[in-house]
Design a protein around this motif. Structure first.
Motif, PDB file in Angstrom:
ATOM      1  N   GLU A   1     -32.447 -54.780 -77.882  1.00 49.13           N
ATOM      2  CA  GLU A   1     -32.497 -54.383 -78.967  1.00 49.13           C
ATOM      3  C   GLU A   1     -30.936 -53.787 -79.708  1.00 49.13           C
ATOM      4  OE1 GLU A   1     -34.188 -54.510 -82.368  1.00 49.13           O
ATOM      5  OE2 GLU A   1     -32.643 -54.271 -82.411  1.00 49.13           O
TER       6      GLU A   1
ATOM      7  N   GLU B   1     -31.804 -49.198 -85.045  1.00 53.22           N
ATOM      8  CA  GLU B   1     -32.642 -48.978 -84.926  1.00 53.22           C
ATOM      9  C   GLU B   1     -33.292 -49.034 -84.316  1.00 53.22           C
ATOM     10  OE1 GLU B   1     -34.640 -50.539 -87.357  1.00 53.22           O
ATOM     11  OE2 GLU B   1     -36.032 -51.043 -85.532  1.00 53.22           O
TER      12      GLU B   1
ATOM     13  N   ALA C   1     -33.993 -45.031 -85.141  1.00 53.77           N
ATOM     14  CA  ALA C   1     -35.062 -44.981 -85.544  1.00 53.77           C
ATOM     15  C   ALA C   1     -36.363 -45.028 -84.282  1.00 53.77           C
ATOM     16  CB  ALA C   1     -35.488 -46.195 -86.970  1.00 53.77           C
ATOM     17  N   MET C   2     -36.745 -45.526 -83.558  1.00 56.25           N
ATOM     18  CA  MET C   2     -37.895 -46.257 -82.584  1.00 56.25           C
ATOM     19  C   MET C   2     -37.914 -44.720 -81.742  1.00 56.25           C
ATOM     20  SD  MET C   2     -36.922 -49.486 -81.460  1.00 56.25           S
ATOM     21  CE  MET C   2     -37.825 -51.227 -81.835  1.00 56.25           C
TER      22      MET C   2
ATOM     23  N   TYR D   1     -38.877 -42.117 -84.214  1.00 57.19           N
ATOM     24  CA  TYR D   1     -40.390 -42.272 -84.966  1.00 57.19           C
ATOM     25  C   TYR D   1     -41.103 -42.678 -83.204  1.00 57.19           C
ATOM     26  CZ  TYR D   1     -38.328 -42.743 -89.158  1.00 57.19           C
ATOM     27  OH  TYR D   1     -37.178 -42.228 -90.300  1.00 57.19           O
TER      28      TYR D   1
ATOM     29  N   GLU E   1     -41.316 -45.527 -81.525  1.00 58.97           N
ATOM     30  CA  GLU E   1     -41.865 -46.345 -81.085  1.00 58.97           C
ATOM     31  C   GLU E   1     -41.255 -47.370 -80.287  1.00 58.97           C
ATOM     32  OE1 GLU E   1     -40.453 -48.284 -84.647  1.00 58.97           O
ATOM     33  OE2 GLU E   1     -41.834 -46.809 -86.079  1.00 58.97           O
ATOM     34  N   TYR E   2     -42.138 -46.872 -78.996  1.00 60.43           N
ATOM     35  CA  TYR E   2     -42.013 -47.218 -77.719  1.00 60.43           C
ATOM     36  C   TYR E   2     -42.191 -48.566 -77.708  1.00 60.43           C
ATOM     37  CZ  TYR E   2     -38.899 -42.985 -77.131  1.00 60.43           C
ATOM     38  OH  TYR E   2     -38.011 -42.130 -78.028  1.00 60.43           O
ATOM     39  N   GLY E   3     -43.484 -49.686 -77.916  1.00 55.11           N
ATOM     40  CA  GLY E   3     -43.593 -50.702 -77.606  1.00 55.11           C
ATOM     41  C   GLY E   3     -42.635 -51.446 -77.253  1.00 55.11           C
ATOM     42  N   LEU E   4     -41.712 -51.584 -77.631  1.00 55.98           N
ATOM     43  CA  LEU E   4     -40.801 -52.668 -77.407  1.00 55.98           C
ATOM     44  C   LEU E   4     -40.200 -52.187 -76.146  1.00 55.98           C
ATOM     45  CD1 LEU E   4     -38.461 -54.767 -78.102  1.00 55.98           C
ATOM     46  CD2 LEU E   4     -36.942 -53.218 -78.695  1.00 55.98           C
TER      47      LEU E   4
ATOM     48  N   TYR F   1     -41.641 -52.332 -73.634  1.00 59.09           N
ATOM     49  CA  TYR F   1     -43.330 -52.759 -72.882  1.00 59.09           C
ATOM     50  C   TYR F   1     -42.669 -54.129 -72.391  1.00 59.09           C
ATOM     51  CZ  TYR F   1     -45.787 -48.448 -72.435  1.00 59.09           C
ATOM     52  OH  TYR F   1     -45.712 -47.004 -71.479  1.00 59.09           O
ATOM     53  N   VAL F   2     -41.673 -54.398 -73.613  1.00 58.47           N
ATOM     54  CA  VAL F   2     -41.836 -55.849 -73.344  1.00 58.47           C
ATOM     55  C   VAL F   2     -40.819 -56.516 -72.386  1.00 58.47           C
ATOM     56  CG1 VAL F   2     -40.366 -57.879 -74.624  1.00 58.47           C
ATOM     57  CG2 VAL F   2     -41.852 -56.080 -76.237  1.00 58.47           C
TER      58      VAL F   2
ATOM     59  N   TYR G   1     -43.298 -56.581 -69.457  1.00 58.53           N
ATOM     60  CA  TYR G   1     -43.983 -57.688 -69.359  1.00 58.53           C
ATOM     61  C   TYR G   1     -43.803 -58.827 -68.860  1.00 58.53           C
ATOM     62  CZ  TYR G   1     -46.305 -61.239 -71.371  1.00 58.53           C
ATOM     63  OH  TYR G   1     -47.792 -62.260 -71.599  1.00 58.53           O
ATOM     64  N   GLU G   2     -42.070 -58.772 -69.378  1.00 60.34           N
ATOM     65  CA  GLU G   2     -41.188 -60.206 -68.316  1.00 60.34           C
ATOM     66  C   GLU G   2     -41.257 -60.112 -67.486  1.00 60.34           C
ATOM     67  OE1 GLU G   2     -40.792 -62.734 -71.147  1.00 60.34           O
ATOM     68  OE2 GLU G   2     -39.127 -62.932 -70.997  1.00 60.34           O
TER      69      GLU G   2
ATOM     70  N   PHE H   1     -47.969 -50.361 -66.406  1.00 63.84           N
ATOM     71  CA  PHE H   1     -48.827 -50.860 -67.270  1.00 63.84           C
ATOM     72  C   PHE H   1     -50.634 -50.626 -66.601  1.00 63.84           C
ATOM     73  CE2 PHE H   1     -46.172 -54.711 -69.163  1.00 63.84           C
ATOM     74  CZ  PHE H   1     -46.715 -54.569 -69.646  1.00 63.84           C
TER      75      PHE H   1
ATOM     76  N   PRO I   1     -41.770 -43.478 -91.051  1.00 62.92           N
ATOM     77  CA  PRO I   1     -41.710 -43.608 -90.409  1.00 62.92           C
ATOM     78  C   PRO I   1     -43.751 -44.060 -90.075  1.00 62.92           C
ATOM     79  CG  PRO I   1     -42.359 -41.745 -89.792  1.00 62.92           C
ATOM     80  CD  PRO I   1     -40.997 -41.534 -91.131  1.00 62.92           C
TER      81      PRO I   1
ATOM     82  N   ARG J   1     -43.191 -47.566 -91.599  1.00 60.12           N
ATOM     83  CA  ARG J   1     -42.676 -48.819 -91.046  1.00 60.12           C
ATOM     84  C   ARG J   1     -44.511 -49.349 -90.036  1.00 60.12           C
ATOM     85  NH1 ARG J   1     -37.170 -48.451 -87.873  1.00 60.12           N
ATOM     86  NH2 ARG J   1     -38.492 -49.369 -86.646  1.00 60.12           N
TER      87      ARG J   1
ATOM     88  N   ARG K   1     -37.355 -62.782 -80.924  1.00 58.93           N
ATOM     89  CA  ARG K   1     -36.578 -62.520 -79.865  1.00 58.93           C
ATOM     90  C   ARG K   1     -35.986 -63.441 -79.150  1.00 58.93           C
ATOM     91  NH1 ARG K   1     -36.137 -56.949 -80.820  1.00 58.93           N
ATOM     92  NH2 ARG K   1     -37.875 -56.322 -81.409  1.00 58.93           N
TER      93      ARG K   1
ATOM     94  N   GLU L   1     -45.360 -58.529 -77.924  1.00 64.41           N
ATOM     95  CA  GLU L   1     -44.856 -57.470 -78.671  1.00 64.41           C
ATOM     96  C   GLU L   1     -45.617 -57.130 -79.483  1.00 64.41           C
ATOM     97  OE1 GLU L   1     -41.244 -58.293 -79.764  1.00 64.41           O
ATOM     98  OE2 GLU L   1     -41.099 -55.916 -80.384  1.00 64.41           O
TER      99      GLU L   1
ATOM    100  N   MET M   1     -48.499 -54.539 -77.892  1.00 66.10           N
ATOM    101  CA  MET M   1     -47.616 -53.563 -76.881  1.00 66.10           C
ATOM    102  C   MET M   1     -47.296 -52.365 -77.900  1.00 66.10           C
ATOM    103  SD  MET M   1     -44.779 -55.204 -73.543  1.00 66.10           S
ATOM    104  CE  MET M   1     -45.043 -56.667 -74.195  1.00 66.10           C
ATOM    105  N   ASN M   2     -46.819 -52.495 -79.378  1.00 67.15           N
ATOM    106  CA  ASN M   2     -46.014 -51.619 -80.070  1.00 67.15           C
ATOM    107  C   ASN M   2     -47.372 -51.287 -80.941  1.00 67.15           C
ATOM    108  OD1 ASN M   2     -43.596 -52.925 -80.344  1.00 67.15           O
ATOM    109  ND2 ASN M   2     -43.145 -54.707 -81.675  1.00 67.15           N
TER     110      ASN M   2
ATOM    111  N   ARG N   1     -51.490 -51.103 -73.239  1.00 63.50           N
ATOM    112  CA  ARG N   1     -50.591 -50.877 -72.066  1.00 63.50           C
ATOM    113  C   ARG N   1     -51.450 -51.432 -71.573  1.00 63.50           C
ATOM    114  NH1 ARG N   1     -47.802 -50.109 -75.381  1.00 63.50           N
ATOM    115  NH2 ARG N   1     -46.965 -48.043 -75.876  1.00 63.50           N
TER     116      ARG N   1
ATOM    117  N   TYR O   1     -51.885 -55.591 -68.891  1.00 63.77           N
ATOM    118  CA  TYR O   1     -51.053 -56.243 -69.559  1.00 63.77           C
ATOM    119  C   TYR O   1     -52.004 -57.768 -68.880  1.00 63.77           C
ATOM    120  CZ  TYR O   1     -48.083 -60.651 -67.172  1.00 63.77           C
ATOM    121  OH  TYR O   1     -47.817 -62.173 -66.354  1.00 63.77           O
TER     122      TYR O   1
END
Lengths: 302, 265
Positions: free
Chosen positions: A140, A145, A148-149, A152, A154-157, A159-160, A163-164, A232, B88, B91, B110, B121, B124-125, B129, B131
């Motif tokens: 990001e 942004e 803000a993450m 709040y 918001e840490y899902g990103l 993990y992307v 995942y990759e 994971f 929050p 969002r 992305r 994604e 995950m958001n 968790r 895979y």
């Protein structure tokens, strides 16, 4: 310590930075310690080295160092690399402190890339030089942004990226700057240390301070804070392992550097922590190539 | 559907009331009011600059309106003004209950991570968790949008425009949203690819019982997708009604012009 005739002058603008700057940095450090893992902005100054050579770490050290401190500086785990030697000399000169290569003896250890193998103890401060404090930056680009993450949670990103990595390599392949959760609240990039050192950050007795000079951020892990490396459920966090032992000291549990010896493919693995390796050899531990000429290089005359 | 009591069925999913957005002294959209129910597809049509996208941005929580309210039936707070929620919570609601399909897939994807990771994604958001589970869900969704699952790890830039749009659709549906916003989802695609994507969208929307607000300037898209239409001009809603009704028997002069301007072959 004997009082010198020029004692008052010696403490004016002690350790390179002026008093107001050090005060500002100390306030940021206190805030960082109060909110573990939170990136505190600070007014980073121009330093006599380029960005990327440890300006953040040098400013942190300058703000916390005192004449009674014992200073150690390592780069890639080694005390004798160019960068480490010059930063150590810098503080020996501007702060008039004792310097050492002994991890146990040092009160302030400035590092890039490694946490010393020898466990740290209460009273020690480990100062990291951080190039990019924002773990989410690769995914990001907007600072608004990512802030803000963090705010709040918001840490899902993050993990992307894991995942990759699993999709591409079949395992979480990132080995440095491996993202961590501090105190189960803030996502933190542990500077470019290898993930081998990640478990050492959790519940550490020492204070861990992180300074990013170019990005103007300070963050910290206070003593005895939980630091969890992200993973994971079906791909748990793992550290690097080696089939070899250290060729010089025979250590089985340290972080090893691969050294290419010639152009026919001969190589050796040696501890990246030079003080740890030298200590073991002095205690009589012997690796398979203990009489190699590198062993002589590593015991630098003091 | 029979199990749902009539009263709940009748409650709106989204209620927009007196929505106005000013850009300085220029009006983006003026005094727009409508309701949207579960499983309903609402088309917003009009010429360029008529305020369609402004309206969509306002009701999707991306652009605070100058006046008026946007209420959404959130799963955590019930029917609530989305701009009254704190950031929050808003969002989180956008993440959990909505999807947004952009006209240009580059805005919605992305580009640096693979198609599979893009689709996974949202999971995950939401805190997934595991895979393996996410991977199989991703494969399943790639099949649903008729993409070659062997290409799951390709980067979006290696897919064609239509395929990128399919990835974007999968990414916006995988987490089971209740409301999906679409801004010209077929805008940049050639006609045959458009037709296939529309067909796919229509099927998915029907199967999942999604509520959709779709902005388009293409009457054919409106005819195929939407149950109801809103016709906009100069920021005002000039006509509303069932899609067939509006398109077959337009009442307002502008709607008549719009319908008669569609090229015939």
């Amino acid at each position: 310590m004997n009082a010198r005739p020029n004692e008052p002058e010696r403490y004016y603008n002690y350790a390179y930075l002026d008093e107001q700057t050090k005060r500002m940095i100390r306030r940021s450090i206190l805030k960082a310690l109060a909110i573990p893992g939170y990136q505190v902005p600070f007014g980073s100054r121009e330093m006599p080295v380029p960005y990327g050579w440890g300006t953040g770490g040098i400013q942190l050290t300058a703000a916390i160092i005192g004449p009674d401190d014992v200073y150690k500086c390592i780069d890639q785990g080694a005390d004798d690399t160019t960068n480490a030697v010059s930063i150590r000399r810098f503080f020996a000169q501007v702060a008039d402190v004792a310097v050492t290569e002994d991890t146990g003896e040092a009160t302030i250890i400035q590092t890039r890339h490694r946490i010393p193998e020898q466990p740290l103890k209460a009273g020690q401060v480990l100062v990291f030089q951080v190039p990019q404090p924002e773990p989410l930056r690769g995914l990001e680009a907007r600072e608004t942004e990512t802030r803000a993450m963090h705010a709040y949670e918001e840490y899902g990103l993050q993990y992307v990226s894991l995942y990759e990595s699993v999709a591409t390599y079949g395992r979480i392949a990132s080995t440095v700057g491996y993202p961590t959760m501090v105190d189960e609240r803030y996502l933190m990039s542990p500077s470019p240390i290898p993930k081998f050192d990640n478990p050492k950050m959790g519940d550490n007795e020492a204070i861990l301070l992180f300074g990013a000079g170019r990005e103007k951020r300070i963050y910290a892990v206070p003593p005895h804070t939980t630091v969890r490396s992200l993973d994971f459920e079906d791909y748990p966090f793992e550290t690097q392992t080696w089939d070899e032992n250290c060729a010089l000291c025979g250590a089985q549990d340290s972080y090893l550097d691969e050294v290419v010896l010639d152009d026919t493919g001969a190589r050796m693995f040696v501890c990246s922590d030079s003080h740890f390796c030298a200590d073991r050899r002095a205690a009589g531990h012997v690796g398979p190539m203990a009489d190699h000429q590198l062993a002589a290089l590593e015991t630098e005359p003091t | 559907m029979n199990a749902i009591p009539q009263a709940i069925e009748a409650a709106p999913l989204l209620r927009v009331d007196g929505l106005t957005k000013w850009y300085g002294h220029v009006a983006g959209c003026r005094d727009v009011s409508f309701e949207l129910r579960r499983g309903e597809v609402l088309g917003v049509v009009g010429e360029s600059g008529s305020g369609k996208t402004t309206l969509l941005n306002c009701i999707s929580g991306r652009l605070p309106p100058s006046s008026g309210t946007v209420e959404f039936d959130t799963s955590r707070f019930g029917l609530t003004d989305i701009y009254g929620l704190n950031e929050p919570d808003r969002r989180r609601m956008q993440r959990e209950e909505w999807g947004f399909v952009h006209q240009n897939p580059r805005d919605g994807l992305r580009m640096r991570v693979s198609g599979g990771a893009n689709v996974a994604e949202p999971l995950m958001n939401l805190g997934n968790r595991h895979y393996g589970k996410m991977r199989s869900a991703t494969v399943e969704w790639l099949q649903r949008v008729e993409l070659d699952t062997r290409r799951i790890d390709d980067k979006p830039r290696n897919f064609s425009g239509g395929m990128q749009q399919r990835i974007q659709v999968a990414r916006n549906l995988i987490h089971g949203p209740r409301l999906v916003f679409m801004d010209e989802p077929t805008g940049g695609l050639d006609v045959s690819v458009q037709a296939r994507l529309l067909d796919l969208l229509r099927e998915l929307v029907r199967d999942l019982g999604l509520a959709v607000i779709i902005v388009t300037h293409d009457m054919a898209v409106a005819r195929l997708m939407a149950d109801r239409l809103i016709v906009m001009k100069d920021g005002f809603v000039v006509e509303t009604g069932l899609t067939d009704q509006v398109l077959d028997d337009p009442q307002h002069a502008y709607s008549q012009l719009l319908v008669s301007s569609v090229l015939q072959i």
